[in-house]
Design a protein around this motif. Structure first.
Motif, PDB file in Angstrom:
ATOM      1  N   ALA A 188       0.860  -1.190   0.000  1.00 37.02           N
ATOM      2  CA  ALA A 188       0.000   0.000   0.000  1.00 37.02           C
ATOM      3  C   ALA A 188       0.888   1.229   0.000  1.00 37.02           C
ATOM      4  N   GLY A 189       0.548   2.217  -0.838  1.00 43.99           N
ATOM      5  CA  GLY A 189       1.394   3.393  -0.904  1.00 43.99           C
ATOM      6  C   GLY A 189       0.765   4.525  -1.684  1.00 43.99           C
ATOM      7  N   VAL A 190       1.591   5.505  -2.037  1.00 43.76           N
ATOM      8  CA  VAL A 190       1.143   6.694  -2.739  1.00 43.76           C
ATOM      9  C   VAL A 190       2.266   7.158  -3.662  1.00 43.76           C
ATOM     10  N   SER A 191       1.878   7.791  -4.771  1.00 40.79           N
ATOM     11  CA  SER A 191       2.877   8.315  -5.704  1.00 40.79           C
ATOM     12  C   SER A 191       2.423   9.664  -6.238  1.00 40.79           C
ATOM     13  N   TYR A 192       3.384  10.442  -6.746  1.00 44.11           N
ATOM     14  CA  TYR A 192       3.082  11.718  -7.388  1.00 44.11           C
ATOM     15  C   TYR A 192       3.911  11.820  -8.652  1.00 44.11           C
ATOM     16  N   THR A 193       3.253  12.134  -9.780  1.00 45.50           N
ATOM     17  CA  THR A 193       3.930  12.300 -11.056  1.00 45.50           C
ATOM     18  C   THR A 193       3.849  13.753 -11.483  1.00 45.50           C
ATOM     19  N   VAL A 194       4.989  14.368 -11.745  1.00 45.77           N
ATOM     20  CA  VAL A 194       5.037  15.777 -12.151  1.00 45.77           C
ATOM     21  C   VAL A 194       4.417  15.900 -13.549  1.00 45.77           C
TER      22      VAL A 194
END
Length: 283
Positions: free
Chosen positions: A232-238
């Protein structure tokens, strides 16, 4: 009505008509541009730095960072192929190889969306190979592994089944000729985009079923190698700018694997729960 007055009124009517016509034309929205055609051939590349390489819930670098990257080709028909590589340490850590620090993967397949009205659903079929260059120690079975896989998905969620055509990463009971080809891994994964923010929620549950897995007391079996793992996690894409397509993320992963089998010669438990952070760039 004098003729001069008639001409003035007629000119005024024509002028007003032209003005209103021009205003109406000006307010008519321009037709939307036609969508760009899908290129017949697409080439992409990626490179990433991870705090640890985790494969199906199991550590591959003994708690140390991993540099990973690959190249992909896709055809507009749905066919694709690619290669990917990462540093590893587990083969040396478990005493299987006296020199090995690279995992080099090769894969190819066919991926396509279903026709409308089911266009949000897709399927994916292919073959995947895990290759480990290096020098094996005497008596070690070949760890190079090839799998067939098939997946069904909807937008951001998919379920995938992988079937081993070879011994599962060299796992085979030393007291038996029983092989572990025919092992299965089932993977349910989701990457949920949070609107148009660039953020996404990551989730995964997988189950490994190794053939000829069995009791710890039976020397002809591997001793409870199969397990269930999760992430389980989170990501951010510019989205744009000089850092466009740079992805940063973090996740926590765990499993119910037996520690005895997954503890290397240094005493490191490769199956322990842990957190991972990473940064990745797609070109």
């Amino acid at each position: 009505m004098p003729l001069s007055t008639w001409f003035r009124k007629s000119a005024l009517v024509v002028a007003c008509g032209a003005l209103f016509a021009g205003s109406a034309l000006a307010q008519t929205p321009a037709p939307a541009p036609a969508p760009a055609p899908t290129p017949e051939h697409t080439f992409t590349a990626n490179v990433g730095l991870f705090s640890e390489y985790i494969f199906r819930g199991i550590g591959q670098t003994a708690g140390r960072p991993a540099v990973q990257g690959g190249f992909d080709y896709a055809h507009s028909s749905g066919f694709y192929a690619g290669t990917w590589a990462s540093n590893i340490s587990w083969l040396e850590d478990f005493g299987a190889y006296n020199r090995s620090s690279l995992e080099w993967d090769f894969y190819g397949g066919y991926k396509q969306n279903f026709p409308d009205p089911y266009g949000d659903f897709f399927y994916d079929l292919g073959v995947y190979g895990y290759v480990y260059p290096g020098r094996k120690n005497p008596g070690v079975f070949d760890v190079d592994t090839w799998e067939l896989y098939g997946a069904l998905g909807w937008k951001w969620v998919s379920v995938k089944a992988s079937y081993s055509l070879t011994d599962y990463f060299g796992a085979r009971p030393s007291a038996s000729q029983n092989k572990t080809d025919g092992s299965w891994y089932i993977d349910l994964s989701a990457t949920y985009p949070v609107g148009e923010t660039g953020w996404a929620l990551l989730g995964h549950v997988g189950h490994l079923d190794v053939r000829h897995d069995g009791s710890d007391n039976d020397p002809t079996t591997l001793g409870k190698v199969s397990y269930t793992d999760w992430k389980a996690g989170v990501s951010y894409t510019v989205p744009d700018g000089v850092l466009k397509n740079v992805e940063v993320g973090a996740y926590y992963t765990g499993n119910d694997a037996k520690q005895r089998f997954y503890t290397d010669l240094t005493g490191y438990n490769t199956a322990k729960d842990r957190g991972v952070v990473y940064v990745k760039k797609t070109f």
